[in-house]
Enzyme design. Structure first.
Site, PDB file in Angstrom:
ATOM      1  N   PHE A   4      17.895 -21.643  23.761  1.00 28.24           N
ATOM      2  CA  PHE A   4      16.865 -22.170  22.876  1.00 28.24           C
ATOM      3  C   PHE A   4      15.536 -21.509  23.233  1.00 28.24           C
ATOM      4  O   PHE A   4      15.385 -20.994  24.347  1.00 28.24           O
ATOM      5  CB  PHE A   4      16.749 -23.694  23.045  1.00 28.24           C
ATOM      6  CG  PHE A   4      17.095 -24.456  21.801  1.00 28.24           C
ATOM      7  CD1 PHE A   4      18.404 -24.768  21.500  1.00 28.24           C
ATOM      8  CD2 PHE A   4      16.088 -24.865  20.911  1.00 28.24           C
ATOM      9  CE1 PHE A   4      18.728 -25.474  20.352  1.00 28.24           C
ATOM     10  CE2 PHE A   4      16.398 -25.562  19.762  1.00 28.24           C
ATOM     11  CZ  PHE A   4      17.714 -25.871  19.475  1.00 28.24           C
ATOM     12  N   GLN A  47       2.882 -28.937  15.965  1.00 24.36           N
ATOM     13  CA  GLN A  47       3.807 -27.792  15.996  1.00 24.36           C
ATOM     14  C   GLN A  47       4.370 -27.451  14.619  1.00 24.36           C
ATOM     15  O   GLN A  47       4.810 -28.343  13.892  1.00 24.36           O
ATOM     16  CB  GLN A  47       4.980 -28.120  16.925  1.00 24.36           C
ATOM     17  CG  GLN A  47       6.056 -27.045  16.923  1.00 24.36           C
ATOM     18  CD  GLN A  47       7.047 -27.239  18.055  1.00 24.36           C
ATOM     19  OE1 GLN A  47       8.004 -27.987  17.930  1.00 24.36           O
ATOM     20  NE2 GLN A  47       6.804 -26.584  19.175  1.00 24.36           N
ATOM     21  N   HIS A  61       7.416 -25.479  13.102  1.00 26.67           N
ATOM     22  CA  HIS A  61       8.707 -24.910  13.489  1.00 26.67           C
ATOM     23  C   HIS A  61       8.951 -23.666  12.641  1.00 26.67           C
ATOM     24  O   HIS A  61       8.783 -23.705  11.419  1.00 26.67           O
ATOM     25  CB  HIS A  61       9.800 -25.953  13.252  1.00 26.67           C
ATOM     26  CG  HIS A  61      11.139 -25.585  13.810  1.00 26.67           C
ATOM     27  ND1 HIS A  61      11.842 -24.474  13.398  1.00 26.67           N
ATOM     28  CD2 HIS A  61      11.904 -26.174  14.756  1.00 26.67           C
ATOM     29  CE1 HIS A  61      12.991 -24.407  14.072  1.00 26.67           C
ATOM     30  NE2 HIS A  61      13.044 -25.433  14.899  1.00 26.67           N
ATOM     31  N   LEU A  94      14.601 -28.324   7.773  1.00 29.30           N
ATOM     32  CA  LEU A  94      14.751 -27.567   9.013  1.00 29.30           C
ATOM     33  C   LEU A  94      16.089 -26.856   9.154  1.00 29.30           C
ATOM     34  O   LEU A  94      17.139 -27.405   8.845  1.00 29.30           O
ATOM     35  CB  LEU A  94      14.603 -28.526  10.198  1.00 29.30           C
ATOM     36  CG  LEU A  94      14.401 -27.796  11.530  1.00 29.30           C
ATOM     37  CD1 LEU A  94      12.977 -27.304  11.649  1.00 29.30           C
ATOM     38  CD2 LEU A  94      14.733 -28.697  12.697  1.00 29.30           C
ATOM     39  N   GLU A 111      16.579 -24.164  15.604  1.00 26.01           N
ATOM     40  CA  GLU A 111      16.410 -23.001  16.474  1.00 26.01           C
ATOM     41  C   GLU A 111      17.742 -22.651  17.167  1.00 26.01           C
ATOM     42  O   GLU A 111      17.928 -21.528  17.651  1.00 26.01           O
ATOM     43  CB  GLU A 111      15.361 -23.380  17.519  1.00 26.01           C
ATOM     44  CG  GLU A 111      14.788 -22.290  18.332  1.00 26.01           C
ATOM     45  CD  GLU A 111      13.620 -22.842  19.156  1.00 26.01           C
ATOM     46  OE1 GLU A 111      12.559 -23.118  18.571  1.00 26.01           O
ATOM     47  OE2 GLU A 111      13.781 -23.006  20.374  1.00 26.01           O
ATOM     48  N   ARG A 118       8.039 -21.620  19.918  1.00 25.30           N
ATOM     49  CA  ARG A 118       7.819 -21.787  18.476  1.00 25.30           C
ATOM     50  C   ARG A 118       6.445 -21.360  18.005  1.00 25.30           C
ATOM     51  O   ARG A 118       6.305 -20.830  16.903  1.00 25.30           O
ATOM     52  CB  ARG A 118       8.035 -23.258  18.115  1.00 25.30           C
ATOM     53  CG  ARG A 118       9.478 -23.607  18.204  1.00 25.30           C
ATOM     54  CD  ARG A 118       9.724 -25.061  17.967  1.00 25.30           C
ATOM     55  NE  ARG A 118      11.164 -25.272  18.100  1.00 25.30           N
ATOM     56  CZ  ARG A 118      11.731 -26.453  18.149  1.00 25.30           C
ATOM     57  NH1 ARG A 118      10.998 -27.551  18.078  1.00 25.30           N
ATOM     58  NH2 ARG A 118      13.030 -26.551  18.266  1.00 25.30           N
ATOM     59  N   HIS A 133       6.300 -29.822  12.033  1.00 26.18           N
ATOM     60  CA  HIS A 133       7.482 -30.359  12.696  1.00 26.18           C
ATOM     61  C   HIS A 133       7.224 -31.438  13.731  1.00 26.18           C
ATOM     62  O   HIS A 133       7.912 -32.454  13.766  1.00 26.18           O
ATOM     63  CB  HIS A 133       8.209 -29.179  13.361  1.00 26.18           C
ATOM     64  CG  HIS A 133       9.520 -29.534  13.972  1.00 26.18           C
ATOM     65  ND1 HIS A 133      10.542 -30.096  13.245  1.00 26.18           N
ATOM     66  CD2 HIS A 133       9.994 -29.422  15.245  1.00 26.18           C
ATOM     67  CE1 HIS A 133      11.588 -30.297  14.044  1.00 26.18           C
ATOM     68  NE2 HIS A 133      11.276 -29.908  15.262  1.00 26.18           N
ATOM     69  N   GLU A 162       7.826 -39.514  20.504  1.00 23.45           N
ATOM     70  CA  GLU A 162       6.889 -38.630  19.801  1.00 23.45           C
ATOM     71  C   GLU A 162       5.535 -39.286  19.570  1.00 23.45           C
ATOM     72  O   GLU A 162       4.527 -38.595  19.459  1.00 23.45           O
ATOM     73  CB  GLU A 162       7.492 -38.139  18.475  1.00 23.45           C
ATOM     74  CG  GLU A 162       6.663 -37.023  17.852  1.00 23.45           C
ATOM     75  CD  GLU A 162       7.330 -36.316  16.694  1.00 23.45           C
ATOM     76  OE1 GLU A 162       8.561 -36.370  16.565  1.00 23.45           O
ATOM     77  OE2 GLU A 162       6.587 -35.695  15.908  1.00 23.45           O
ATOM     78  N   ARG A 210       5.399 -27.721  22.244  1.00 24.88           N
ATOM     79  CA  ARG A 210       6.649 -28.233  22.822  1.00 24.88           C
ATOM     80  C   ARG A 210       7.759 -27.190  22.713  1.00 24.88           C
ATOM     81  O   ARG A 210       7.890 -26.531  21.684  1.00 24.88           O
ATOM     82  CB  ARG A 210       7.073 -29.499  22.087  1.00 24.88           C
ATOM     83  CG  ARG A 210       8.477 -29.960  22.452  1.00 24.88           C
ATOM     84  CD  ARG A 210       8.816 -31.290  21.840  1.00 24.88           C
ATOM     85  NE  ARG A 210       9.132 -31.251  20.436  1.00 24.88           N
ATOM     86  CZ  ARG A 210      10.308 -30.873  19.912  1.00 24.88           C
ATOM     87  NH1 ARG A 210      11.291 -30.436  20.680  1.00 24.88           N
ATOM     88  NH2 ARG A 210      10.496 -30.900  18.594  1.00 24.88           N
ATOM     89  N   SER A 253      12.189 -32.575  23.186  1.00 26.03           N
ATOM     90  CA  SER A 253      11.811 -33.883  22.645  1.00 26.03           C
ATOM     91  C   SER A 253      12.949 -34.894  22.788  1.00 26.03           C
ATOM     92  O   SER A 253      12.728 -36.029  23.210  1.00 26.03           O
ATOM     93  CB  SER A 253      11.394 -33.791  21.176  1.00 26.03           C
ATOM     94  OG  SER A 253      11.133 -35.096  20.707  1.00 26.03           O
TER      95      SER A 253
END
Ligand SMILES: Cc1cc2nc3c(=O)[nH]c(=O)nc-3n(C[C@H](O)[C@H](O)[C@H](O)COP(=O)(O)OP(=O)(O)OC[C@H]3O[C@@H](n4cnc5c(N)ncnc54)[C@H](O)[C@@H]3O)c2cc1C
Length: 583
Positions: A116, A240, A242, A252, A255, A286, A353, A383, A394, A399
């Site tokens: 990741f 953020q 994404h 989404l 990733e 990201r 995101h 969050e 992040r 998360s």
């Protein structure tokens, strides 16, 4: 009005709330209040994985994970908190395994791990396989597993209860939290819950943006409630984006696709991330990938008829990998864009995101009143909270980890506090503020429509406070948001009824969104540097001399004339000094 009395009240039944409830419910009398049925929480939409340095498939250790988290967060991370998260990650995954979570397995039967963004071996040498996953439905599995375990432990849920306020009682030692006030969707009744501890686990606020991966319900209620109480919010300018949202839609694509080997390409087919992050390329964090994509488009190398997106190429992965390890996103591309990832690259563009900022807490989940004091009895995790393990950006899979590690910690701390203290009396008329809020929203005082204001808010935030920002765009956004706040005073709610009045609740949620959008923009204007997810075209460099510090926002005054006071909090360093961030 109905009245209830518990030791611990947890607000939110996503991953953080339910992980807290499992701990708290075994130690103290606990109620979970949630506006959604628990398994509809956004945690269930999480796709790619939850990381821990298990070293199941290659060498790894929690110290490398700590370092990656800190560097990934552009050094705004509180390093003590990041160490705890990386260390406790291993048990957090094993706990879920014991609770019954069906992780993907290696041929030897160990929990499998995939690559990741930003997770590396030996301080940046190469991408490492650290993310534990259940196909691309990891969040779904976590949420179901946690819910089943809550049921097993007999946790009491109040489903479709919208918490709109908390109760703070003034004592000789300052304010303490004594309960929460909720609106019951089915009946329109107001409920007061007296409690010794209250835990916020209300999730993010992605709906301030139009193009977002977030569910419609992510309207930042918890952050908004805390802010209106005069308590601080931290680092709200760090939002953020994404990299891989379906172009034009924002839905989404995990990733994990790039973790499995997918490649980003521009219109001419070039693997452009080789230029921006020569070592780990498409698996850079990201913020870096999102900015690189935006630049490709700005400089005319975007794909498609309008040259306004780039392409995620999964074709070389083969049908078997896509169908077995990434089945959901493969289906999303087919359903929403009529593109088959097995045969052709998928149009993608950054999508709003994740909120790095939120309700400031210490490592026990206790909510801060200011830099030096906590509010006794008030906790936050997940969050909605800012502990801060994510700093300015992040890393993917951190998360789902955060909600498990700090959800657990907050649940234990809240129950221990409840067991060591007596109930403190509620303030006079605890429901007064919520009653007034509901009555006002239902009264006839204007013709502005909630949906119109929300649409305009989201459009201005997308246009002016997204991947790249400047003084001009942010000022445009600020004026727009303030004008919308003014119009919000004249909204009309068409449904005046008591049963399932979602019209009313959307109006309330819009109020939170407007307030949080303003905080985000004010913070982004004040931070005259670029760091992590906050990229200022007019201040392109990180400025550690002036801005290596957390932002703390306080609301001052009431209603429209309210001001936002900006203060700062030092970053906690343990072992890692800030360095240039190369990948
Ligand atoms: C599409 C998508 C994919 C993701 N994939 C990953 C991933 O692979 N790995 C990873 O680490 N992270 C991922 N994330 C991020 C991660 O899923 C979330 O940050 C995390 O799940 C948030 O959990 P939470 O418990 O804090 O909040 P949520 O799961 O959002 O739950 C919030 C809860 O609060 C309740 N609530 C909210 N307001 C109120 C109110 N006023 N009154 C009562 N209850 C309220 C809701 O009912 C809900 O139960 C992803 C996010 C998205 C959107």
């Amino acid at each position: 009005m109905q009245f209830h009395k518990y030791d611990v009240v947890i607000i939110g039944a996503g991953g953080a709330g339910m992980r807290a409830a499992i701990e708290s419910g075994q130690r103290a009398r606990t109620a979970v209040l949630t506006k959604l049925y628990p398994t509809r929480s956004h945690t269930g939409a999480a796709q790619g994985g939850m990381c821990a340095a298990l070293a199941n498939v290659e060498e790894d250790n929690w110290e490398w994970h700590t370092f990656d988290t800190i560097k990934g967060g552009d050094y705004l991370v509180d390093q003590d908190a990041a160490e705890i998260m990386a260390k406790e990650a291993i048990d957090a995954v094993l706990d879920l395994e014991k609770m019954g979570l069906p992780f993907n397995r290696t041929p030897e039967g160990k929990i499998d791990q995939r690559r990741f963004g930003g997770h590396t071996r030996n301080h940046g040498e190469a991408a490492v396989r650290r993310a534990c996953y259940a196909a691309d439905r990891t969040g779904h599995m976590i949420l179901q597993t946690l819910y089943q375990n809550c049921v097993k432990h007999g946790i009491e849920f109040f489903n479709e209860f919208y918490v709109l306020d908390i109760c703070l009682t003034e004592t000789e030692d300052g304010p303490v939290c004594t309960g929460a006030v909720a609106y019951e969707l089915a009946t329109g009744e107001i409920h007061v819950f007296q409690a010794k501890s209250v835990v916020f686990a209300t999730g993010g606020f992605g709906k301030v943006f139009k193009t977002t991966s977030n569910a419609h319900t992510l309207t930042g209620d918890g952050m908004g409630i805390v802010f209106r109480k005069g308590l601080p919010l931290e680092d709200m300018e760090f939002y953020q984006f994404h990299p891989t949202g379906l172009a034009g839609l924002g839905i989404l694509l995990t990733e994990g696709a790039r973790g499995e080997g997918a490649i980003l390409r521009n219109a001419s087919g070039e693997r452009f991330m080789e230029r921006y992050a020569p070592t780990i390329k498409d698996l850079a964090p990201r913020d870096i990938v999102a900015r690189s994509m935006a630049l490709e488009v700005l400089e005319g190398r975007g794909a498609g008829p309008n040259k306004d997106y780039v392409l995620l190429d999964c074709t070389h992965l083969g049908a078997e990998v896509l169908e077995s390890k990434l089945p959901d996103i493969t289906e999303f591309a087919r359903t929403y864009l009529a593109v088959d990832p097995v045969k052709e690259p998928v149009p993608v563009y950054p999508t709003a995101h994740y909120a790095m900022g939120g309700i400031p807490t210490n490592i026990h989940g206790e909510v801060l009143r200011d830099n030096d004091h906590v509010i006794p009895g008030l906790y936050a995790a997940g969050e909605c909270a800012c502990v801060s393990v994510h700093g300015a950006n992040r890393l993917g899979t951190n998360s789902l980890l955060d909600i498990n590690v700090f959800g657990r910690r907050a649940g234990i701390a809240a129950a221990d506090y409840a067991n060591a203290h007596e109930h403190v009396e509620l303030p006079e008329n605890p429901a007064a503020q919520v009653e007034a809020q509901v009555a006002l929203a239902l009264s006839e005082h204007g013709h502005e429509r909630v949906a119109d204001i929300r649409t305009e808010l989201q459009a201005t935030m997308d246009a002016n406070a997204s991947v790249y920002r400047t003084e001009d765009t942010l000022k445009t956004a600020l004026h727009a948001v303030q004008a919308l706040k003014e119009r919000y005073q004249r909204i009309t709610v068409q449904d005046k009824g008591k049963r399932f009045n979602t019209d009313l609740l959307e109006a309330v949620e819009l109020g939170f969104l407007l307030e949080l959008a303003e905080v985000l923009v004010v913070g982004a204007l004040a931070r005259k540097e670029s760091r992590g997810g906050h990229a200022r075209e007019d201040y392109p460099n990180r400025d550690d001399t002036n801005f290596m510090r957390h932002s703390m926002y306080y609301k001052q005054g009431e209603g429209l004339s309210a001001d936002i006071r900006l203060d700062y909090k030092p970053v906690t360093f343990t072992r890692y000094q800030p360095m240039e961030r190369k990948y």
